[in-house]
Design a protein around this motif. Sequence first.
Motif, short mmCIF file in Angstrom:
data_model
loop_
_atom_site.label_atom_id
_atom_site.label_comp_id
_atom_site.label_asym_id
_atom_site.label_seq_id
_atom_site.Cartn_x
_atom_site.Cartn_y
_atom_site.Cartn_z
N GLU A 40 23.83 41.08 23.60
CA GLU A 40 24.13 39.66 23.82
C GLU A 40 22.87 38.81 24.02
N GLN A 41 21.70 39.36 23.73
CA GLN A 41 20.45 38.65 23.95
C GLN A 41 20.31 37.44 23.04
N GLU A 42 19.64 36.42 23.55
CA GLU A 42 19.43 35.17 22.82
C GLU A 42 18.73 35.39 21.48
N LYS A 43 17.73 36.28 21.44
CA LYS A 43 16.99 36.50 20.19
C LYS A 43 17.90 37.10 19.11
N LEU A 44 18.94 37.77 19.51
CA LEU A 44 19.89 38.38 18.58
C LEU A 44 21.02 37.40 18.23
N CYS A 45 21.43 36.62 19.21
CA CYS A 45 22.63 35.79 19.06
C CYS A 45 22.35 34.29 18.96
N GLY A 46 21.09 33.89 18.99
CA GLY A 46 20.74 32.48 19.07
C GLY A 46 21.08 31.64 17.86
N ASP A 47 21.10 32.25 16.67
CA ASP A 47 21.33 31.48 15.45
C ASP A 47 22.15 32.32 14.47
N LEU A 48 23.42 32.49 14.78
CA LEU A 48 24.28 33.34 13.95
C LEU A 48 24.55 32.69 12.59
N PRO A 49 24.57 33.44 11.51
CA PRO A 49 24.27 34.87 11.42
C PRO A 49 22.79 35.18 11.17
N ARG A 50 21.95 34.15 11.02
CA ARG A 50 20.55 34.38 10.65
C ARG A 50 19.79 35.24 11.65
N SER A 51 20.14 35.15 12.92
CA SER A 51 19.41 35.91 13.94
C SER A 51 19.82 37.38 14.00
N LEU A 52 20.89 37.74 13.32
CA LEU A 52 21.37 39.13 13.32
C LEU A 52 20.64 39.96 12.27
N PRO A 53 20.42 41.25 12.53
CA PRO A 53 19.88 42.12 11.48
C PRO A 53 20.85 42.16 10.31
N GLY A 54 20.32 42.23 9.11
CA GLY A 54 21.14 42.18 7.91
C GLY A 54 22.26 43.21 7.84
N TYR A 55 22.05 44.39 8.41
CA TYR A 55 23.07 45.44 8.31
C TYR A 55 24.33 45.11 9.12
N LEU A 56 24.25 44.15 10.03
CA LEU A 56 25.42 43.76 10.83
C LEU A 56 26.26 42.70 10.14
N VAL A 57 25.75 42.11 9.06
CA VAL A 57 26.38 40.95 8.43
C VAL A 57 26.84 41.28 7.02
N PHE A 58 28.03 40.81 6.67
CA PHE A 58 28.51 40.84 5.28
C PHE A 58 28.75 39.40 4.87
N ARG A 59 28.14 38.99 3.79
CA ARG A 59 28.31 37.62 3.29
C ARG A 59 29.46 37.59 2.31
N CYS A 60 30.40 36.69 2.56
CA CYS A 60 31.56 36.53 1.68
C CYS A 60 31.13 35.87 0.37
N SER A 61 32.01 35.88 -0.63
CA SER A 61 31.71 35.23 -1.90
C SER A 61 31.41 33.76 -1.69
N ASN A 62 32.15 33.12 -0.81
CA ASN A 62 31.87 31.74 -0.44
C ASN A 62 30.70 31.79 0.55
N PRO A 63 29.54 31.25 0.16
CA PRO A 63 28.35 31.37 1.00
C PRO A 63 28.46 30.69 2.36
N MET A 64 29.49 29.90 2.58
CA MET A 64 29.68 29.26 3.88
C MET A 64 30.26 30.23 4.90
N TYR A 65 30.75 31.39 4.45
CA TYR A 65 31.43 32.32 5.34
C TYR A 65 30.72 33.66 5.40
N TRP A 66 30.80 34.29 6.56
CA TRP A 66 30.28 35.63 6.76
C TRP A 66 31.18 36.33 7.78
N ILE A 67 31.11 37.64 7.77
CA ILE A 67 31.85 38.45 8.74
C ILE A 67 30.92 39.56 9.22
N TYR A 68 31.30 40.22 10.28
CA TYR A 68 30.55 41.38 10.73
C TYR A 68 30.81 42.54 9.76
#
Length: 85
Positions: A40-68
């Motif tokens: 829950e640290q700020e450096k990890l959660c401060g700017d979702l999803p950009r602040s998350l490591p790439g392996y935690l994020v899946f980008r949907c076809s619509n670039p406005m949406y993402w999921i874990y």
Amino acid sequence: NRFCAASNNRTGFLCDDRATCVLASQVCDRVSNCRNGEDEQEKLCGDLPRSLPGYLVFRCSNPMYWIYADQRCNGMNDCGDCSDE
């Protein structure tokens, strides 16, 4: 690298203790799942999803949406356009 395989081989985040593997979707959910709260640290959660490591994020076809990443291929249309299934 904090990548780990959580329950049912789903993408996870490895806590500082190097033993606890938290589901990707439990990172930045305002609940500390790691003993020291590093999920829950700020450096990890401060700017979702950009602040998350790439392996935690899946980008949907619509670039406005993402999921874990652990929500991908779970039988549910989390993206709204089925691109995660």
